[in-house]
Enzyme design. Structure first.
Site: not given
Length: 270
Positions: A125, A238, A240
């Site tokens: 990002c 993202h 994660e």
């Protein structure tokens, strides 16, 4: 008498800490979230088989050289907006949030070190956006509404959408397919692509979702040194996040680890 081969130490992966205070009264919820998911990124670095090194600014705002030199690769995660002055845009745009010059200096120093020393790099990002800016690119200050939602309306949680990965790109090789669902939470994106970078993933509305070095190390004999470097990948989404699929969280971090193993480091300066 049996002997056991010593276990090689886990490679060190540097990750700059987030500097904005999410616990401050009235803190933007996006800052709180960025600080929380930082811990998820650290956990994924460990899950991939590496040891994270938390990089903190020294008194002059740059990371400690000794810490950088020990790291075999780097991850720069998400966070607030990059100062638009760094790419010639309006620093007073009303959509901006959490512009933090100290964070810009820290993250920039890490990315520059990775590029200059040919260390594998993953930008997430904000990390991807700053990579683009460092190479002379620009950002859309605030994305218009399109057929694809990139940022949840209330600023919380994730927007889920598909991205198309370019055939033969590092991103496509990581996932072994040409299309994946991803989690997004951004209101900015790459506009003009920086020197030596190429777009390797887009959302269905055309938004840039991944960039890579045009000429990774060893891919082109006689290429200009500014165009040649280690495995360098930036993604706008993202990984994660736990949505849309847990199985899509780890591959990028495993790919980074593969690049920092000794056989992948041949020719990399120490």
């Amino acid at each position: 008498m049996s002997t056991t081969e010593p276990t090689a130490p886990a490679p060190l992966i540097g990750i700059p800490v987030r500097l904005s205070d999410g616990d401050a009264p009235g803190a933007d919820q996006r800052v709180v979230e960025a600080n929380r998911i930082f811990d998820d990124v650290v956990d994924l670095i460990r899950a991939a088989g590496a040891e994270p090194v938390l990089l903190r600014p020294s008194s002059d705002g740059s990371p400690l050289d000794e810490q950088l030199a020990d790291c075999r690769g780097f991850v720069v995660p998400g966070g607030g907006d990059v100062d638009p002055a760094l790419y010639g845009a309006d620093p007073q745009h009303p959509a901006l949030y959490d512009v933090n010059p100290a964070q810009d200096r820290l993250d920039t120093a890490v990315i520059r070190y990775a590029l200059e020393n040919r260390r594998p790099f993953l930008g997430i990002c904000r990390g991807m956006q700053l990579l683009n800016i460092i190479r002379g690119g620009t950002l859309h200050l605030d994305l218009p509404k399109t057929s694809v939602t990139h940022d949840p309306e209330n600023g919380e949680g994730w927007a889920v959408h598909d991205v198309a990965l370019s055939a033969g790109s590092a991103a496509a090789q990581v996932f072994g397919r040409d299309r994946i669902p991803v989690s997004s939470g951004h209101h900015q994106a790459v506009d003009r692509v920086g020197d030596g970078l190429r777009v390797t993933a887009r959302a269905d509305d055309g938004c840039v979702e991944a960039i890579e070095l045009s000429e990774p190390a060893g891919s082109s004999e006689g290429a200009e040194s500014a165009q040649v470097g280690a495995w360098t990948l930036g993604v706008q989404w993202h990984p994660e996040a736990f949505v849309p699929s847990d199985e899509l969280r780890l591959p990028l971090f495993r790919a980074l680890l593969e690049q920092v193993r000794p056989e992948a480091q041949a020719g990399v300066t120490s």
